[in-house]
Scaffold this motif. Structure first.
Motif, PDB file in Angstrom:
ATOM      1  N   GLU A  52       0.987  -1.141  -0.249  1.00 24.61           N
ATOM      2  CA  GLU A  52       0.009   0.054   0.206  1.00 24.61           C
ATOM      3  C   GLU A  52       0.942   1.237   0.245  1.00 24.61           C
ATOM      4  O   GLU A  52       0.464   2.406  -0.977  1.00 24.61           O
ATOM      5  CB  GLU A  52      -0.660   0.289   1.389  1.00 24.61           C
ATOM      6  CG  GLU A  52      -1.750  -1.637   1.579  1.00 24.61           C
ATOM      7  CD  GLU A  52      -2.577  -1.195   2.185  1.00 24.61           C
ATOM      8  OE1 GLU A  52      -3.491  -0.487   2.435  1.00 24.61           O
ATOM      9  OE2 GLU A  52      -2.160  -1.845   3.377  1.00 24.61           O
ATOM     10  N   ASN A  78     -11.729  -9.489   1.815  1.00 23.59           N
ATOM     11  CA  ASN A  78     -11.905  -8.120   1.368  1.00 23.59           C
ATOM     12  C   ASN A  78     -11.541  -7.179   1.902  1.00 23.59           C
ATOM     13  O   ASN A  78     -11.397  -5.871   1.507  1.00 23.59           O
ATOM     14  CB  ASN A  78     -13.656  -7.830   1.832  1.00 23.59           C
ATOM     15  CG  ASN A  78     -14.237  -9.016   0.915  1.00 23.59           C
ATOM     16  OD1 ASN A  78     -14.242  -9.266  -0.310  1.00 23.59           O
ATOM     17  ND2 ASN A  78     -15.269  -9.225   1.326  1.00 23.59           N
ATOM     18  N   MET A  79     -10.873  -7.074   2.824  1.00 17.83           N
ATOM     19  CA  MET A  79      -9.808  -5.854   3.856  1.00 17.83           C
ATOM     20  C   MET A  79      -9.071  -5.723   2.807  1.00 17.83           C
ATOM     21  O   MET A  79      -8.874  -4.311   2.351  1.00 17.83           O
ATOM     22  CB  MET A  79      -9.905  -6.290   5.396  1.00 17.83           C
ATOM     23  CG  MET A  79      -9.541  -5.090   6.469  1.00 17.83           C
ATOM     24  SD  MET A  79      -9.691  -4.882   7.795  1.00 17.83           S
ATOM     25  CE  MET A  79      -7.988  -5.612   8.437  1.00 17.83           C
ATOM     26  N   ARG A  85      -8.129  -6.778   0.131  1.00 26.35           N
ATOM     27  CA  ARG A  85      -8.141  -6.233  -1.244  1.00 26.35           C
ATOM     28  C   ARG A  85      -9.065  -4.440  -1.591  1.00 26.35           C
ATOM     29  O   ARG A  85      -7.808  -3.560  -2.622  1.00 26.35           O
ATOM     30  CB  ARG A  85      -9.358  -7.002  -2.085  1.00 26.35           C
ATOM     31  CG  ARG A  85     -10.028  -6.500  -3.543  1.00 26.35           C
ATOM     32  CD  ARG A  85     -11.601  -6.919  -3.732  1.00 26.35           C
ATOM     33  NE  ARG A  85     -12.178  -6.620  -2.928  1.00 26.35           N
ATOM     34  CZ  ARG A  85     -14.020  -7.196  -2.746  1.00 26.35           C
ATOM     35  NH1 ARG A  85     -14.116  -8.048  -3.329  1.00 26.35           N
ATOM     36  NH2 ARG A  85     -14.420  -6.519  -1.615  1.00 26.35           N
ATOM     37  N   ASP A  86      -9.982  -4.109  -0.249  1.00 25.32           N
ATOM     38  CA  ASP A  86     -10.366  -2.763  -0.612  1.00 25.32           C
ATOM     39  C   ASP A  86      -9.119  -2.401  -0.340  1.00 25.32           C
ATOM     40  O   ASP A  86      -8.598  -0.844  -0.629  1.00 25.32           O
ATOM     41  CB  ASP A  86     -11.001  -2.413   0.641  1.00 25.32           C
ATOM     42  CG  ASP A  86     -12.904  -3.147   0.556  1.00 25.32           C
ATOM     43  OD1 ASP A  86     -13.060  -3.783  -0.622  1.00 25.32           O
ATOM     44  OD2 ASP A  86     -13.609  -3.337   0.564  1.00 25.32           O
ATOM     45  N   SER A  87      -8.349  -2.240   0.391  1.00 26.53           N
ATOM     46  CA  SER A  87      -7.129  -1.651   0.925  1.00 26.53           C
ATOM     47  C   SER A  87      -6.054  -1.088  -0.025  1.00 26.53           C
ATOM     48  O   SER A  87      -5.472   0.193  -0.537  1.00 26.53           O
ATOM     49  CB  SER A  87      -6.583  -1.152   2.222  1.00 26.53           C
ATOM     50  OG  SER A  87      -6.104  -2.959   2.147  1.00 26.53           O
ATOM     51  N   LEU A 113      -6.545  -1.894  -2.955  1.00 26.42           N
ATOM     52  CA  LEU A 113      -7.227  -0.838  -4.887  1.00 26.42           C
ATOM     53  C   LEU A 113      -7.591   1.102  -4.289  1.00 26.42           C
ATOM     54  O   LEU A 113      -7.383   1.528  -4.954  1.00 26.42           O
ATOM     55  CB  LEU A 113      -9.185  -1.607  -4.506  1.00 26.42           C
ATOM     56  CG  LEU A 113      -8.789  -2.278  -5.504  1.00 26.42           C
ATOM     57  CD1 LEU A 113     -10.533  -3.037  -5.287  1.00 26.42           C
ATOM     58  CD2 LEU A 113      -8.183  -2.424  -6.804  1.00 26.42           C
ATOM     59  N   ARG A 114      -7.987   1.281  -3.088  1.00 27.98           N
ATOM     60  CA  ARG A 114      -7.844   2.713  -2.385  1.00 27.98           C
ATOM     61  C   ARG A 114      -5.861   3.222  -2.622  1.00 27.98           C
ATOM     62  O   ARG A 114      -6.340   4.407  -2.429  1.00 27.98           O
ATOM     63  CB  ARG A 114      -8.426   2.229  -1.246  1.00 27.98           C
ATOM     64  CG  ARG A 114     -10.243   2.560  -0.881  1.00 27.98           C
ATOM     65  CD  ARG A 114     -10.181   3.056   1.289  1.00 27.98           C
ATOM     66  NE  ARG A 114      -9.194   2.457   1.499  1.00 27.98           N
ATOM     67  CZ  ARG A 114      -9.801   0.801   2.284  1.00 27.98           C
ATOM     68  NH1 ARG A 114     -11.161   0.967   1.720  1.00 27.98           N
ATOM     69  NH2 ARG A 114      -9.798   0.264   3.096  1.00 27.98           N
TER      70      ARG A 114
END
Length: 146
Positions: free
Chosen positions: A73, A99-100, A102-104, A106-107
């Motif tokens: 990240e 999901n956590m 993946r979401d972080s 992508l953000r």
């Protein structure tokens, strides 16, 4: 290959797992110029020097540190914040996703993700899609500088 320029598209593979680097290289070497590095250390300078058109990141041992951000990240954010690297698409390739994660990712700037074991057709399709988007964004950027 970019048929407009006649130059092969360049992919930077960032992975600490030599077996996965070999798999990715074998799948992509006929269509792309491949560069590799085994570390996220100094990823900005590596990217500026190699000038890839797309980055594939696979760092399995990447753990969140005290800030709550993983090294991937942080690397993605660093690349997104630099004007010379901000348009380069980054795809995370991981063995396990939740999901956590993946979401972080992508953000923080990854445009996509794919899981091991790799689906060759899906991988190549995602790479083509993001190359097209990247070329379109670069074209728009060049038109805005006229």
């Amino acid at each position: 290959m970019n048929f407009e320029t006649g130059v092969s598209d360049k992919i930077l593979i960032v992975s600490s797992d030599i077996d996965k680097v070999n798999i990715l290289n074998e799948l992509l070497k006929d269509q792309y110029l491949i560069s590799t590095t085994s570390t996220l250390i100094d990823i900005l300078n590596t990217t500026l020097a190699l000038k890839p058109d797309l980055i594939l990141i696979n760092i399995e041992s990447d753990q969140a540190i005290h800030t709550g951000q993983s090294n991937i990240e942080k690397a993605c954010l660093q690349l997104q914040q630099n004007k010379k690297t901000s348009l380069i698409p980054i795809i995370s390739i991981e063995s396990e996703f939740n999901n956590m994660n993946r979401d972080s990712l992508l953000r923080s700037g990854c445009v996509d993700y794919i899981k091991f074991p790799l689906d060759e057709v899906l991988l190549k399709s995602k790479i083509r899609k993001h190359f097209k988007n990247y070329l379109y964004l670069k074209y728009l950027e060049s038109m805005s500088n006229i």
